[in-house]
Design a protein around this motif. Structure first.
Motif, PDB file in Angstrom:
ATOM      1  N   UNK A 188     -36.871-111.361  78.431  1.00 49.72           N
ATOM      2  CA  UNK A 188     -36.053-112.507  78.031  1.00 49.72           C
ATOM      3  C   UNK A 188     -34.631-112.051  77.686  1.00 49.72           C
ATOM      4  N   UNK A 189     -34.560-110.976  76.931  1.00 48.00           N
ATOM      5  CA  UNK A 189     -33.214-110.472  76.575  1.00 48.00           C
ATOM      6  C   UNK A 189     -32.462-110.049  77.821  1.00 48.00           C
ATOM      7  N   UNK A 195     -31.311-114.204  77.353  1.00 48.46           N
ATOM      8  CA  UNK A 195     -31.703-115.060  76.241  1.00 48.46           C
ATOM      9  C   UNK A 195     -31.486-114.317  74.934  1.00 48.46           C
ATOM     10  N   UNK A 196     -31.106-115.028  73.905  1.00 46.28           N
ATOM     11  CA  UNK A 196     -30.867-114.393  72.620  1.00 46.28           C
ATOM     12  C   UNK A 196     -31.291-115.309  71.505  1.00 46.28           C
ATOM     13  N   UNK A 197     -30.311-115.913  70.883  1.00 48.08           N
ATOM     14  CA  UNK A 197     -30.614-116.819  69.789  1.00 48.08           C
ATOM     15  C   UNK A 197     -30.703-118.237  70.321  1.00 48.08           C
TER      16      UNK A 197
END
Lengths: 95, 187, 983
Positions: free
Chosen positions: A88-89, A93-95
């Motif tokens: 995901x990262x 994607x993060x926060x």
């Protein structure tokens, strides 16, 4: 099947729960202008390949990690297993 | 702890822990361990490691349990552990741990979420091969893993003298039945 | 009876005799005997009747491939049908019965089917029992089932249990014949973890059945010595009586170990059988080969066996199946039977070799280039008719015939993952293809390496290869000297002579004629052939006959056998009892039971329990004098609304959510907002699926700045946790949020009713006045003089209510303390029924409304879905199809006549509308009797429901036959303003 867990080694697939295509990680922004169309595609349009498939498995009876498993749907050969969080990262994607 | 007037029951529903012997194996319910989950807050992994070290709490890696004089712990998942201490002295385990970790960790009481059974005796693998998919014969002291026993999510921890099983407290009787059945079958 | 047919030699313990019965008659056998060998020793050849024609049958084989000799074992609750006499170990007191016959095995009334055989050809059922359709269930099926049966069940509870288990090894060796033993010795000596499984109770495979020598000792002695050496090795696990049933992905195999089948009953605590799941890194199939017959007219009489079986009975069990034997073969191996029997002193009446140019046997009547064209004998063989090469026909008296049409490698496991066997012209047999299960190699006869020497050599070689793959330093031992004869065969599948029937699949009564009929009717592809004729679909799965069938089909179509192809095999390799698949999951142990903290107390009170998932919850608590459940439930509801009631709500899922981003996280997983919730407050939350449908609901409490406790419904606790982990790890991996389930950690009780606070004031150590602890407050408290606890002022019943939680070990004491404190108020403990009544009275949705099809809008909760933030399900909950103005809406329902009951599931129909789907206006989701209102009430989803309050409709239930006039009302039957909650 046996899923080689990146942290725990080989584990019986019976310990896992299957979700589906790893593209579910790529959730669109719900506040975007074209969100309705993008969510339609995100949720309902999936590839169903005869061959390599990246898919999400959850180690429910284990360490509760979500994994991205690359599996050949014809032979069940598993060629890669990653922590979904890392995938995901890597996909932004993060926060 | 302050005095109160409520008497505890064990997970099996008795005032005192139950001990049964099957062949060479003793199966004992164990109620005097307090448990708390400890998870590092995002970006605070280093602080958690330092705080743990300061109080003598070992934080083992994946699939492992580590024992210390006061605190012990086993790995639950990435940056998450189950911490153990004596119930007698650490019943409110969260209240004891929180000052040590401050805002670096999320800590949650888990003591009564689990029933704990300790099995002691020779060749326990002969019983466990009827219970779970773990390769118990190859497990070394300190190996700890979550797995399934008779549909129940359980932790199986290999100690020096035996095996500890932690299972969902509400299903204590079912888990106990499964363990006794496997022991009778094996021995 | 005496063992007239017992001859010298064999691996039986003659020093001990075992008594057993067959169809009530007493016989003697010896340890080491199978039921078949012992019966044959006693001169019993007739052991069963065939499935369709009820033909008299005896065993044709000496192993698990046996199609004919199926018997029932034991009596009473332990009766077990359809076991193969050829694999059953004789024990003292064994009772066996023949099956599929009436009134007796020797005289079977249904053998009339045999006379009617022209009507029962392939496809008979498909052609005959087609119409009228209604006849199928009531007439045809019962008729067929009675006539075409196998054994019957005891229809009593099984007094025994089976285990399931898990084994791990580096190398699994399947079969302990010469190849398997050689592989195991090689691997065991290298220090690898080895499992050697063999279906027989005596390891050694064909070495026990042959007279071959290995390195100067008998094959059987070499096998016994090898097994003894293996038993001493710490890393080797020997599993005799264990059949490997299936080959699954990634080196997983299933196997069934017959732990106690050779005993009258299992030892205390021991399983009857164990189903093992074996995790292997490598595996070697050493399953040997299975002989196949040659079909000829009336080739199914008792006394006609496979040639290899005939000599196995002589060599291993010291049994001459007949006093005067003949052999019919198309290959050299068949000649061994004649040789071995003659060496044992059995008179050889004739050796019939279809080959004109095979090896010549001296000292016995040997007919080369000849064929057996028929047999005679009513209940067993008395003579055969043969046609010599010259065409001369003669009848020869004999009571045993060994038939060899060649050997088929026992390769079933290699095609469990769709691997295709290949045709080997030299062997005239299918051999394993290159596409077998990864990690599985094949050695010995299973791989087409037919000699003893080749078996030893390939067993060793495959083991060395597997060990080297796994990083073990394996040394190939020197292979001892052994028989190494080449395979010499001229295939022939059936003898085309006469008008009678020649059997291919004796259990399902498939004959050469049936194959011809299938060809004639164009069912020519192997898969069609199989299903049209039922070839190979019996319990033996055609292990002896399948190749014949498709070879004959190949001949008819003019194609080669490889062109015709073969059906592939699927697990299980041999039949497996359902009890083994069930394991210990039977009766009350079918699945775990979860008990609530108040269980012990409730049991003392005589509570009635209900299963809610795995949980047992109190459904209601009857009091003396109450004779119906409604009396108890009504009392519990009224007492709660009038004073105070206590309910165990521990089963609701509880998830601890912490972290600096916990509030943001909750905003995204709930449709409504939680980041704005004040510390010390609780809020109702609605959780959607991404497709906009409601997933779950519950309350979430903010215990501290970065600490929330979420509750879920009992049913969805696991699913919600999984979903939260998905959101946390896959969608927003950098949010600082940690979660863990605490469902079991806290015993939680609801205390509801006007006197709830007064009751709790006697329990809680702190001030809980409305000012100090207002509606929707939450916080850590202590109870009963200092025990840490949690209090939430939330209500499902609509009354002034709290939920109080203590560590679970104190849950029993807590319910007792609450009941004692409530005594002065007339407090009741209520169960799930009363809980359900009160939530319907209040108009709260629960499982029946959260049905996986409904949206927040349907539930009247559309305003809860915030459009200001991105949350799971927010976007798609606004889809066109889900936001129709006149869509389903939650409504309340009451019968127009208060005396009339309502039925859940009834559909709304307008007055006068026909009861068809086109006029369906929605349905009643939940129905209860409200003791407060004095009539039935319901919740339901009604089309355009919010605009139809006051309307009169009908609630129609075609299943229950009810059609009830109803009035649509607000779903909030009690205290719609919510003043009681805030009291």
């Amino acid at each position: 099947m046996i899923i080689p867990h990146p942290l725990l080694g080989p584990r019986d697939a019976q310990e896992f729960v299957y979700l589906g295509d790893a593209s579910l990680i790529d959730r669109p922004d719900g506040l975007a202008a074209d969100a309705a169309d993008r969510f339609h595609d995100y949720l309902y349009l999936r590839d169903n390949p005869a061959g390599l498939h990246r898919e999400l498995w959850y180690h429910e009876q284990g360490d509760r990690s979500w994994l991205v498993v690359t599996r050949n749907t014809l032979t069940h050969e598993i060629t890669q297993v990653e922590l979904a969080r890392d995938v995901a990262r890597a996909r932004g994607r993060g926060r | 702890m302050p005095e109160h007037r409520l008497a505890p029951l064990t997970a099996l529903g008795h005032p005192d822990p139950m001990v049964v012997t099957v062949g060479p194996v003793t199966l004992a319910e164990h109620t005097d361990i307090a448990l708390a989950s400890l998870a590092a807050r995002r970006g605070r992994e280093g602080d958690v490691a330092a705080a743990a070290q300061a109080i003598g709490l070992p934080l083992p890696g994946p699939g492992r349990h580590a024992a210390g004089p006061v605190w012990s712990a086993f790995w639950l998942g990435p940056d998450q552990w189950m911490v153990e201490a004596a119930f007698q002295t650490h019943e409110d385990i969260v209240a004891v741990l929180r000052p040590a970790f401050g805002t670096a960790a999320s800590i949650t009481e888990q003591t009564d979420a689990w029933v704990r059974f300790d099995l002691a005796g020779d060749d326990l693998a002969a019983a466990f091969e009827r219970l779970c998919a773990l390769d118990v014969r190859s497990m070394q002291p300190g190996d700890a893993s979550r797995t399934v026993i008779e549909h129940l999510g359980t932790f199986v921890i290999r100690g020096r003298g035996g095996i500890t099983v932690l299972g969902p407290r509400s299903a204590a009787r079912s888990l106990h039945h499964a363990l006794v059945t496997a022991l009778r079958s094996a021995f | 009876m005496t063992q007239d047919n017992r001859i010298a030699g064999g691996q039986i313990d003659r020093s001990r005799s075992l008594r057993f019965t067959f169809d009530g008659l007493p016989y003697l056998g010896h340890p080491g005997d199978t039921l078949a060998s012992a019966l044959l020793a006693n001169g019993v050849r007739l052991m069963g009747r065939s499935f369709k024609y009820h033909r008299p049958r005896g065993p044709i084989a000496a192993g698990s491939e046996e199609p004919n000799a199926l018997v029932e074992l034991r009596s009473g609750a332990r009766r077990e049908p359809n076991t193969r006499a050829t694999t059953v170990e004789v024990f003292d007191g064994l009772e066996a019965q023949s099956q599929n016959r009436w009134p007796s095995l020797r005289f079977d009334a249904l053998s009339v089917n045999d006379r009617l055989s022209p009507f029962f050809a392939a496809g008979f059922y498909y052609k005959t029992f087609m119409w009228p359709a209604a006849f199928w269930e009531k007439v045809y099926e019962p008729l067929i089932r009675r006539a075409a049966g196998l054994g019957s069940l005891s229809v009593q509870e099984d007094p025994d249990a089976c285990d399931k288990g898990f084994l791990h090894c580096d190398l699994l060796i399947i079969g302990a014949g010469p190849a398997g033993l050689a592989a195991a010795l090689t691997a065991g000596r290298s220090g690898a973890r080895v499992i050697l499984a063999d279906e027989d109770f005596r390891m050694g495979g064909r070495l026990n059945a042959e007279t071959h020598a290995i390195g100067g000792q008998s094959g059987a002695d070499w096998a016994a010595q090898s097994v003894a050496e293996l038993a001493q090795m710490g890393g080797v696990r020997l599993l005799p009586r264990t059949t490997v049933l299936g080959a699954y992905d990634h080196g997983i195999y299933s196997a069934v170990e017959r732990v106690s089948d050779h005993l009258a009953e299992p030892l205390p605590g021991k399983p009857r059988q164990t189903l093992w799941r074996i995790y292997s890194r490598r595996a070697i199939l050493c399953g040997g080969a299975i002989e196949r017959p040659i079909a000829f007219e009336n080739n199914d009489r008792p006394g006609i066996l496979l040639a290899g079986a005939l000599r196995a009975y002589a060599n291993r069990w010291g049994v001459a199946v007949g006093q005067r034997a003949a052999v019919f073969t198309n290959n050299d191996d068949g000649l061994r039977t004649a040789h071995d029997l003659a060496a044992k002193g059995v008179e050889i009446a004739a050796v019939i070799d279809t080959r004109p140019d095979g090896p010549r046997l001296a000292d016995m009547p040997h007919f080369q280039g000849a064929e057996v064209i028929g047999s005679a004998g009513r209940l067993g063989l008395s003579s055969i008719t043969l046609r010599e090469a010259s065409g001369r026909v003669q009848t020869i008296r004999c009571d045993a015939l060994g038939v060899s049409g060649g050997w088929n490698p026992n390769l079933g496991l290699t095609s469990h993952q769709r691997g295709r066997p290949l045709w080997d012209e030299r062997l005239a047999a299918f051999v394993p293809g290159p596409d077998g299960p990864p990690g599985l190699s094949v050695a010995g006869a299973a791989g087409g390496h037919m000699s003893t020497h080749a078996a030893l050599q390939t067993g060793t070689g495959r083991a060395v290869q597997a060990l080297s793959d796994l990083g073990f330093a394996a040394v190939a031992p020197e292979v001892p000297r052994a028989e190494d004869a080449p395979v010499s065969i001229t295939p022939i599948w059936y003898v085309p002579h006469g008008k009678g029937r020649a059997w291919i699949d004796p259990q399902n009564d498939v004959t050469v004629k049936d194959i011809k009929l299938a060809h004639q009717e164009n069912f020519r592809a192997v898969e069609h052939l199989k299903r049209y004729t039922t070839l190979g679909m019996a319990t033996d799965q055609g292990k002896t006959g399948n190749v014949l069938g498709l070879a004959i089909m190949a001949g008819l179509t003019g194609q080669s056998i490889p062109q015709t192809g073969t059906t592939v095999f699927r697990p299980p390799h041999t039949p497996v009892a359902l009890a083994a698949l069930a394991g210990r999951s039977t009766g009350k142990a079918f699945r775990p039971t979860r008990l609530t903290p108040s269980h012990r107390w409730a049991t003392e009170q005589g509570a009635v329990f209900v299963e809610v998932g795995l949980w047992l919850r109190t459904q209601w608590l009857p009091r003396p004098g109450e004779t119906t459940w409604r009396q108890s439930v009504d009392r519990e509801v009224l007492a709660t609304r009038q004073s105070v009631g206590i309910c165990d709500v521990t089963t609701l899922g509880k998830i601890d959510i912490q972290g600096t981003d916990a509030g943001i996280f909750l905003d995204r997983v709930y449709a409504n907002t939680f980041s704005t919730l004040a510390v010390g407050k609780v809020r109702y939350g609605l959780m959607l699926r991404e497709d906009g449908i409601v997933f779950d609901d519950g309350t979430t409490a903010r215990m501290a700045e970065h600490e929330y406790v979420m509750t879920t419904t009992t049913a969805n606790a696991v699913g919600v946790f999984r979903h939260l982990e998905f959101c946390r790890q896959c969608l927003w991996p950098d949010l600082d949020v940690q979660i863990i389930s605490t469902t079991e950690a806290w015993a939680q009780y609801s205390v509801a009713g006007p006197n709830a606070r007064r009751l709790l004031e006697k329990i809680v150590d702190q001030d809980i006045s409305d000012a100090a602890f207002p509606y929707m407050a939450c916080g850590a408290i202590t109870v009963c003089g200092g025990l840490r606890a949690r209090l939430f002022r939330i209500s499902f019943s609509g009354e002034l209510a709290y939920e109080i939680a203590v560590p679970t070990r104190y849950g029993d004491a807590m319910i007792r303390a609450l009941v004692a404190a409530g005594q002065e108020f007339g407090a009741v403990v209520y169960g799930t029924e009363a809980l359900g009544v009160m939530r319907v009275e209040k108009g709260h949705v629960a499982g029946n409304e959260l049905n996986g099809q409904s949206t927040a809008l349907n539930m009247g909760l559309g305003k809860m879905v915030s459009r200001k933030k991105d949350a799971i399900g927010m976007v798609l909950s606004a889809r066109d199809g889900l936001v129709a103005e006149d869509g389903l809406r939650l409504v309340g329902v009451r019968p127009v006549d208060p005396a009339q009951p309502l039925t859940a599931g009834s559909h709304f129909l307008a007055q006068g509308a026909p009861a068809t789907a086109a006029h369906d206006d929605g349905w009643l989701t939940s129905v209860v009797y409200s003791p407060n209102l004095g009539h039935a009430i319901a919740l339901g989803y009604l089309r355009n429901g919010s605009a139809r309050i006051g309307e009169r409709l009908r609630a129609v239930n075609l299943l229950a036959g009810t059609d009830t006039p109803v009035e649509i009302v607000s779903p909030h039957f009690i205290d719609p303003e919510g003043s009681r909650l805030r009291a």
